[in-house]
Design an enzyme around this catalytic site. Structure first.
Site, PDB file in Angstrom:
ATOM      1  N   ALA A 150       0.850  -1.274  -0.193  1.00  0.00           N
ATOM      2  CA  ALA A 150       0.005   0.012   0.005  1.00  0.00           C
ATOM      3  C   ALA A 150       0.730   1.350  -0.039  1.00  0.00           C
ATOM      4  CB  ALA A 150      -0.753  -0.012   1.184  1.00  0.00           C
TER       5      ALA A 150
ATOM      6  N   ARG B  27       8.942   9.194  -2.028  1.00  0.00           N
ATOM      7  CA  ARG B  27      10.295   9.421  -2.460  1.00  0.00           C
ATOM      8  C   ARG B  27      10.585   9.117  -3.815  1.00  0.00           C
ATOM      9  NH1 ARG B  27      13.245   6.800   2.212  1.00  0.00           N
ATOM     10  NH2 ARG B  27      14.998   7.068   1.069  1.00  0.00           N
TER      11      ARG B  27
HETATM   12  C1  UD1 Z   1      10.827  -1.661   6.285  1.00  0.00           C
HETATM   13  C2  UD1 Z   1      11.460  -2.165   7.826  1.00  0.00           C
HETATM   14  C3  UD1 Z   1      12.684  -2.219   8.099  1.00  0.00           C
HETATM   15  C4  UD1 Z   1      13.460  -3.111   7.112  1.00  0.00           C
HETATM   16  C5  UD1 Z   1      13.132  -2.471   5.593  1.00  0.00           C
HETATM   17  C6  UD1 Z   1      13.568  -3.340   4.535  1.00  0.00           C
HETATM   18  C7  UD1 Z   1       9.301  -1.615   9.247  1.00  0.00           C
HETATM   19  C8  UD1 Z   1       8.982  -0.698  10.122  1.00  0.00           C
HETATM   20  N1  UD1 Z   1      10.728  -1.348   8.704  1.00  0.00           N
HETATM   21  O1  UD1 Z   1      11.276  -0.196   6.355  1.00  0.00           O
HETATM   22  O2  UD1 Z   1      12.980  -2.850   9.290  1.00  0.00           O
HETATM   23  O3  UD1 Z   1      15.038  -2.994   7.189  1.00  0.00           O
HETATM   24  O4  UD1 Z   1      11.605  -2.299   5.229  1.00  0.00           O
HETATM   25  O5  UD1 Z   1      13.776  -2.768   3.426  1.00  0.00           O
HETATM   26  O6  UD1 Z   1       8.571  -2.477   8.791  1.00  0.00           O
HETATM   27  N2  UD1 Z   1       3.517  -0.504   3.340  1.00  0.00           N
HETATM   28  C9  UD1 Z   1       2.327  -0.512   3.562  1.00  0.00           C
HETATM   29  N3  UD1 Z   1       1.441   0.270   4.369  1.00  0.00           N
HETATM   30  C10 UD1 Z   1       1.898   1.086   5.133  1.00  0.00           C
HETATM   31  C11 UD1 Z   1       3.201   1.451   4.903  1.00  0.00           C
HETATM   32  C12 UD1 Z   1       3.951   0.561   4.072  1.00  0.00           C
HETATM   33  O7  UD1 Z   1       1.566  -1.653   2.691  1.00  0.00           O
HETATM   34  O8  UD1 Z   1       1.151   1.786   5.766  1.00  0.00           O
HETATM   35  C13 UD1 Z   1       4.291  -1.318   2.563  1.00  0.00           C
HETATM   36  C14 UD1 Z   1       5.067  -0.424   1.530  1.00  0.00           C
HETATM   37  O9  UD1 Z   1       4.132  -0.177   0.129  1.00  0.00           O
HETATM   38  C15 UD1 Z   1       6.195  -1.168   1.354  1.00  0.00           C
HETATM   39  C16 UD1 Z   1       6.351  -1.889   2.454  1.00  0.00           C
HETATM   40  O10 UD1 Z   1       5.199  -1.962   3.095  1.00  0.00           O
HETATM   41  O11 UD1 Z   1       6.203  -2.008   0.197  1.00  0.00           O
HETATM   42  C17 UD1 Z   1       7.607  -1.420   3.526  1.00  0.00           C
HETATM   43  O12 UD1 Z   1       7.414  -0.162   3.634  1.00  0.00           O
HETATM   44  P1  UD1 Z   1       8.402   1.004   3.818  1.00  0.00           P
HETATM   45  O13 UD1 Z   1       7.791   2.433   4.267  1.00  0.00           O
HETATM   46  O14 UD1 Z   1       9.228   0.937   2.476  1.00  0.00           O
HETATM   47  O15 UD1 Z   1       9.442   0.401   4.917  1.00  0.00           O
HETATM   48  P2  UD1 Z   1      10.802   0.751   5.291  1.00  0.00           P
HETATM   49  O16 UD1 Z   1      11.042   2.204   5.791  1.00  0.00           O
HETATM   50  O17 UD1 Z   1      11.699   0.453   3.954  1.00  0.00           O
END
Ligand code: UD1
Ligand code: CA
Length: 458
Positions: A12, A17
């Site tokens: 989601a 960025r």
């Molecule tokens: C996350 C991990 C981090 C890990 C990294 C690896 C968490 C808190 N942190 O960080 O420990 O090292 O991935 O790349 O999980 N997403 C949703 N709904 C939301 C937010 C995000 O579906 O409300 C999805 C995003 O589309 C994405 C994935 O979850 O595909 C990861 O979210 P993202 O915000 O990219 O996490 P990172 O900060 O990269």
């Protein structure tokens, strides 16, 4: 065979960025969406269900591969909220694998390893980790004396973190196996941080509840590429290319200059084919065995049969027959079929045409909406006039025809088998089998012209 398991993909959100109108997980590497790669890895590992978490109206649902179930994350922010949204959608027991839609290069082998470790340890949760990358910005893994995971802390913002914490090299790859019967109730107890619910925060809760948190460590750091911006998208593209080209190479394809070659994910290439520098193979392209493709050739959604040679060619939704040659500097447009052993030569464009087996269009031609019979030879600069300004018409050229240079075939027109045309002819009427058609002004020589011209200028 592993027990059946469900894969949940967190996909989601827009990913601000990326600075894009396209949602993050629909950006592509090697022609396939980020989330598409993740779905394929999940299916290859044997997932019986793949469920993606999306946001209402973010467009991700429309871009998912067929058969993927979709649920909407209606409440909350963060990876914890994403997983909670799937509470009703996943079975209440057994293993649920949670993947990140922006980590495209996770492999089926890594998921197998993760699940095996998860089962072996009887864990409440198992995390895929690596210590083979620059850990900046990733969640870092803290282990206890027994090697179990205590917690994961985030390092996106490094203020308040101690030097010891920042020295931890083992990072969380955003890839997990959970015991579904324990996950959701534990997630309910995760507290928000900066208004977000972090999935990683569920680990200490599961541990407090008496569960084991295991880690499955991998050396393949490509799986760590999380695409949060377009610099990471480039890194993922590069890694995907390396992986795809290596796979083809192992299957018997020679790449003369892999660094300038791009092969998309769905392309197939037969053994003993050589791919030259600057070659781009895209979409659903299929290349046969023993072909020579390139240098500097692009094939998009094309089919190239065994033994064909393409040099400096651009081929779009067209088919090249066995042993045929195309180029240098040729353009095959949609709907074109080049028959077995045929030749399309230099500065030739062919559109929506059938070029028969053994036929040759060697130099400087435009052939559009035409059927050219076997073994015919279209002389240099033979051109079809297929468009009358309103409609397109077909040209039919029989077998073993020889058109001379600068023949215009004004469609609709038919040239019979074994017929000839004279140089510079504009053919507007059908030519019978075996005839020679000459359609141009007879030449007139005006004697003494130059002398008279010079005299008049004195
Ligand atoms: C996350 C991990 C981090 C890990 C990294 C690896 C968490 C808190 N942190 O960080 O420990 O090292 O991935 O790349 O999980 N997403 C949703 N709904 C939301 C937010 C995000 O579906 O409300 C999805 C995003 O589309 C994405 C994935 O979850 O595909 C990861 O979210 P993202 O915000 O990219 O996490 P990172 O900060 O990269
Ligand atoms: Ca990420």
């Amino acid at each position: 065979m592993a027990a059946p398991f469900t894969v949940l993909i967190m996909a989601a959100g827009h990913g601000t960025r990326m600075r894009s109108d396209t949602p993050k997980v629909l950006h592509r590497i090697a022609g396939k969406s980020l989330v598409g790669w993740v779905v394929d890895a999940a299916r290859e590992a044997g997932a019986d269900r793949v469920v993606a978490v999306v946001r209402a109206g973010d467009g991700v649902a429309d871009g998912l591969p067929e058969g993927v179930e979709c649920i909407e994350q209606r409440e909350g922010e963060g990876t914890g909220a994403a997983v909670l949204a799937a509470r009703e959608a996943v079975p209440g027991e057994g293993a649920v694998v949670v993947l990140s839609g922006d980590q495209p290069l996770v492999t089926a082998e890594q998921l197998d390893g993760l699940l095996a470790e998860h089962a072996e340890r009887g864990a409440a949760a198992t995390v895929l980790t690596t210590d083979r990358i620059d850990p900046a910005g990733y969640g870092r893994v803290v282990r206890d004396g027994d090697g179990h995971v205590e917690t994961i802390f985030e390092t996106k913002h490094s203020e308040g973190l101690t030097p010891e914490q920042l020295a931890v090299r083992e990072v969380n790859l955003g890839t997990y196996a959970f015991d579904a019967s324990l996950l959701f109730d534990a997630l309910d107890r995760v507290e928000l941080e900066d208004g977000e619910s972090y999935l990683t925060r569920v680990l200490p809760v599961l541990r407090q509840n008496g569960g084991t948190i295991a880690a499955h460590i991998t050396d393949d750091a490509d799986a760590a590429i999380g695409v949060n911006d377009r610099a990471a998208l480039m890194a993922a593209e590069e890694a995907a290319q390396r992986r795809l080209i290596e796979e083809h190479a192992r299957a018997g394809v020679t790449f003369l200059h892999p660094g300038t070659t791009r092969v998309e994910a769905d392309v197939t290439i037969g053994r003993d084919t050589t791919i030259g520098p600057g070659t781009v193979l895209e979409g659903s392209t299929t290349i046969g065995e023993g072909c020579e493709i390139g240098p500097h050739t692009t094939v998009r959604d094309g089919t190239v049969h065994d033994g064909a040679k393409l040099i400096h060619a651009f081929v779009l939704e067209a088919e090249v027959g066995r042993g045929a040659t195309v180029g240098p500097f040729a353009y095959l447009r949609p709907g074109t079929t080049v028959g077995e052993g045929a030749k399309i030569g230099t500065f030739v464009e062919v559109k929506n045409s059938d070029i028969g087996a053994g036929a040759k269009v060697p130099h400087l031609s435009y052939i559009g909406d035409a059927d050219v019979g076997e073994n015919s030879n279209l002389g240099a600069s033979t051109i079809t006039a297929n468009y009358d300004g309103q409609k397109k018409h077909r040209t039919k050229v029989g077998k073993s025809v020889k058109t001379s240079v600068h023949t215009s075939l004004v469609a609709p027109v038919t040239v019979g088998d074994r017929a000839y045309t004279g140089a510079g002819s504009a053919i507007t009427k059908d030519v019978p089998d075996g005839a020679l058609a000459i359609a141009r002004e007879r030449q007139k020589n005006i004697e003494g012209y130059a002398d008279r011209k010079e005299d008049s200028q004195k």
